[in-house]
Motif scaffolding. Structure first.
Motif, short mmCIF file in Angstrom:
data_model
loop_
_atom_site.label_atom_id
_atom_site.label_comp_id
_atom_site.label_asym_id
_atom_site.label_seq_id
_atom_site.Cartn_x
_atom_site.Cartn_y
_atom_site.Cartn_z
N GLU A 64 4.32 -1.09 4.41
CA GLU A 64 3.49 -0.23 4.32
C GLU A 64 3.44 1.21 3.76
OE1 GLU A 64 -0.07 0.32 5.67
OE2 GLU A 64 0.65 -1.75 6.64
N THR A 65 5.10 1.52 3.23
CA THR A 65 4.99 2.20 2.36
C THR A 65 4.99 1.76 0.67
OG1 THR A 65 7.14 1.63 1.94
CG2 THR A 65 7.07 3.18 4.00
N GLY A 66 4.80 0.79 0.27
CA GLY A 66 4.45 0.54 -0.96
C GLY A 66 2.95 0.73 -1.83
N GLN A 67 3.51 0.79 -2.77
CA GLN A 67 2.94 1.57 -4.32
C GLN A 67 1.87 0.32 -4.47
OE1 GLN A 67 4.26 5.60 -5.18
NE2 GLN A 67 6.24 4.88 -4.85
N THR A 68 1.79 -0.52 -4.20
CA THR A 68 0.77 -1.86 -5.26
C THR A 68 -0.89 -1.88 -4.77
OG1 THR A 68 1.78 -4.08 -3.57
CG2 THR A 68 3.19 -2.72 -5.77
N SER A 69 -1.23 -2.65 -5.46
CA SER A 69 -2.61 -3.06 -5.07
C SER A 69 -2.25 -3.32 -4.07
CB SER A 69 -3.38 -3.29 -6.28
OG SER A 69 -3.08 -4.27 -6.95
N LYS A 70 -2.12 -4.45 -4.29
CA LYS A 70 -1.76 -5.70 -3.19
C LYS A 70 -1.46 -5.26 -1.19
CE LYS A 70 1.78 -9.14 -1.93
NZ LYS A 70 3.22 -8.01 -0.53
N ARG A 71 -0.47 -3.86 -1.40
CA ARG A 71 -0.19 -3.62 0.14
C ARG A 71 -1.23 -2.74 -0.38
NH1 ARG A 71 -0.71 1.13 2.32
NH2 ARG A 71 -0.76 2.24 -0.55
N TRP A 72 -2.72 -1.74 -0.82
CA TRP A 72 -3.57 -0.82 -0.27
C TRP A 72 -4.45 -2.54 -0.09
CZ3 TRP A 72 -8.39 -0.72 -2.10
CH2 TRP A 72 -9.21 0.37 -2.37
N ALA A 73 -5.13 -3.11 -0.80
CA ALA A 73 -5.82 -4.02 -0.21
C ALA A 73 -6.21 -4.62 1.34
CB ALA A 73 -6.18 -5.36 -1.74
N LEU A 74 -4.37 -4.61 1.68
CA LEU A 74 -4.50 -5.58 3.39
C LEU A 74 -4.51 -4.02 3.18
CD1 LEU A 74 -3.70 -7.62 5.00
CD2 LEU A 74 -1.35 -7.02 4.16
N SER A 75 -3.86 -2.79 3.73
CA SER A 75 -3.91 -2.00 4.73
C SER A 75 -5.28 -0.62 4.21
CB SER A 75 -2.99 -0.70 4.45
OG SER A 75 -1.37 -1.11 4.25
N GLU A 76 -5.94 -0.96 3.36
CA GLU A 76 -7.30 -0.09 3.73
C GLU A 76 -8.31 -1.09 3.79
OE1 GLU A 76 -7.19 3.08 4.13
OE2 GLU A 76 -4.73 3.13 3.44
N LEU A 77 -8.24 -2.13 3.22
CA LEU A 77 -9.69 -3.20 3.28
C LEU A 77 -9.16 -4.68 4.69
CD1 LEU A 77 -10.51 -3.00 -0.60
CD2 LEU A 77 -10.76 -1.47 0.60
N ARG A 78 -8.48 -4.49 4.97
CA ARG A 78 -8.03 -5.97 5.93
C ARG A 78 -7.92 -7.08 4.62
NH1 ARG A 78 -10.24 -6.18 10.55
NH2 ARG A 78 -8.63 -7.73 11.98
N ALA A 79 -7.90 -6.94 2.97
CA ALA A 79 -8.07 -7.74 2.57
C ALA A 79 -6.70 -8.64 2.19
CB ALA A 79 -8.99 -7.78 1.06
N PRO A 80 -6.73 -9.97 1.71
CA PRO A 80 -5.50 -10.74 1.35
C PRO A 80 -5.44 -10.52 -0.20
CG PRO A 80 -7.31 -12.04 2.04
CD PRO A 80 -7.75 -10.98 2.19
N GLY A 81 -5.10 -8.79 -0.68
CA GLY A 81 -4.52 -8.23 -1.72
C GLY A 81 -3.46 -10.19 -2.36
N LEU A 82 -4.19 -10.29 -3.73
CA LEU A 82 -2.49 -11.27 -3.94
C LEU A 82 -2.50 -10.80 -5.16
CD1 LEU A 82 -4.49 -13.21 -2.40
CD2 LEU A 82 -3.26 -14.94 -2.80
#
Length: 379
Positions: free
Chosen positions: A331-349
């Motif tokens: 949750e403290t990460g700064q990548t697009s992958k982290r953001w996709a899951l945290s904000e969109l509830r999408a599996p960011g790969l």
């Protein structure tokens, strides 16, 4: 001029050979060395009494990931041989050199002609030059103009709208492509990091599979809202950067603070597209020293997390050896992958391609990701 007209002009102006160099940085044995063309490297030059040319390979700033981009032009008055050494300073050799004479057809410098120091901080090339210009680079050069010309040929004819979603620090247009009226959204992007062109090859094959005139692709496009972002860091690409934009930051480390105009604008675009939609998947294509997939944990809070086991199964069948997967989320990460899951509830790969992946392998990975999306979303 509206955006569509501007893009058509870009496509018409896209030529194979990078722009003519203007000011050589050094000369040896009838050969001039230049770097002032789009994506030219950050080099200084010195010439030994033997005629050997040494180019310092310099990052845009520090600390920085070791992705030492180089790109230079050699203009030979006559056929000749020249030894060029790349001096990476405290960094290590990563990219095998490629060359082109026409800007369209790239080939690797033969391994027998490349000597890498034991500590990998220097690499020398013994080059046999023909009269005229030869470009040598860490990877084939793919400028924003060329990328958007490709999009005009492949994406736009399928009814996709080119949208300028912001401006870069250097005031270059940030352009995405979107289409579809479905309630499910799929997002794909590449080239946050300028040198990572093998990831871009996989991205293009992913896109071209989706754009194909097949029953599966046509049905997929009809059911989904699709957002494609092929060049989110045009300044870094044009400036020959290793990693950063022109604001001194790795854009894939700015998906928490959003301190850069490029990431802020892209975040706002994605959020606007995701409003009242379910984001099925978020793909970010990159390159590194091996093929690997970075994914969220299989128990992550996402309604489409079950896409991941299917995708892994299909990639295992398509690629030999199979790609390793790393499952994590911070949750403290700064990548697009982290953001996709945290904000969109999408599996960011994060789909990482080996720097030296063949076009065939990169293409197979990109196509398999698209075909798996067809299969998953048709259930």
């Amino acid at each position: 001029m509206n955006l569509k007209s501007a893009l058509l002009a870009l496509a018409a102006a896209a030529v194979a050979t990078p722009a003519l160099a203007q000011t050589p940085i050094c000369e040896s044995q009838g050969v001039t060395v230049s770097v002032d063309f789009p994506s030219g490297g950050r080099h200084t030059c010195r010439v030994a009494e033997t005629g050997e040319v040494t180019l310092a390979v310099t990052p845009e700033g520090t600390p920085i990931n070791g992705s030492p981009w180089y790109a230079f032009r050699l203009d030979a008055a006559a056929a000749t041989e020249l030894r060029v050494t790349l001096d990476y300073g405290e960094y290590e050799h990563r990219y095998s050199p490629k060359l082109t004479r026409d800007g369209a057809t790239w080939r690797s410098v033969p391994r027998r002609d490349v000597i890498v120091a034991d500590d990998e901080r220097r690499a020398s090339m013994n080059l046999r030059l023909e009269p005229g210009a030869t470009f040598i680079a860490a990877q084939p050069i793919e400028t924003p103009t060329a990328v958007h010309a490709w999009a005009q040929q492949v994406i736009v004819p399928r009814g996709f709208e080119a949208v300028e979603y912001g401006r870069s620090i250097d005031d270059r247009p940030l352009i995405a492509y979107r289409a579809g009226t479905g309630t499910d959204l799929v997002v794909a992007m590449t080239r946050q990091h300028p040198p990572e062109t093998s990831g871009a090859v996989a991205f293009r094959n992913f896109v071209e599979t989706i754009m194909a005139d097949t029953p599966q692709a046509n049905a997929f496009r009809a059911r989904h809202r699709i957002l494609l972002v092929p060049m989110p860091n045009p300044d870094g690409v044009m400036r020959g950067h290793w990693r950063w934009n022109n604001g001194g930051l790795d854009l894939n480390r700015d998906w928490r603070d959003f301190s850069q105009p490029e990431t802020r604008a892209l975040r706002d675009l994605i959020q606007s597209e995701a409003q009242n939609r379910r984001t099925v998947a978020f793909f970010d294509f990159h390159s590194t020293r091996r093929n690997v997939i970075y994914a969220p944990p299989l128990d992550a809070d996402s309604p489409t997390i079950d896409l991941l086991p299917l995708l892994r199964q299909r990639l295992d069948a398509a690629v030999n050896p199979p790609l390793p997967w790393t499952f994590s989320h911070s949750e403290t990460g700064q990548t697009s992958k982290r953001w996709a899951l945290s904000e969109l509830r999408a599996p960011g790969l994060t789909v990482e391609l080996d720097d030296e992946a063949t076009v065939a392998t990169a293409g197979r990975i990109g196509r398999t990701v698209a075909e798996t999306m067809f299969e998953y979303t048709s259930r």
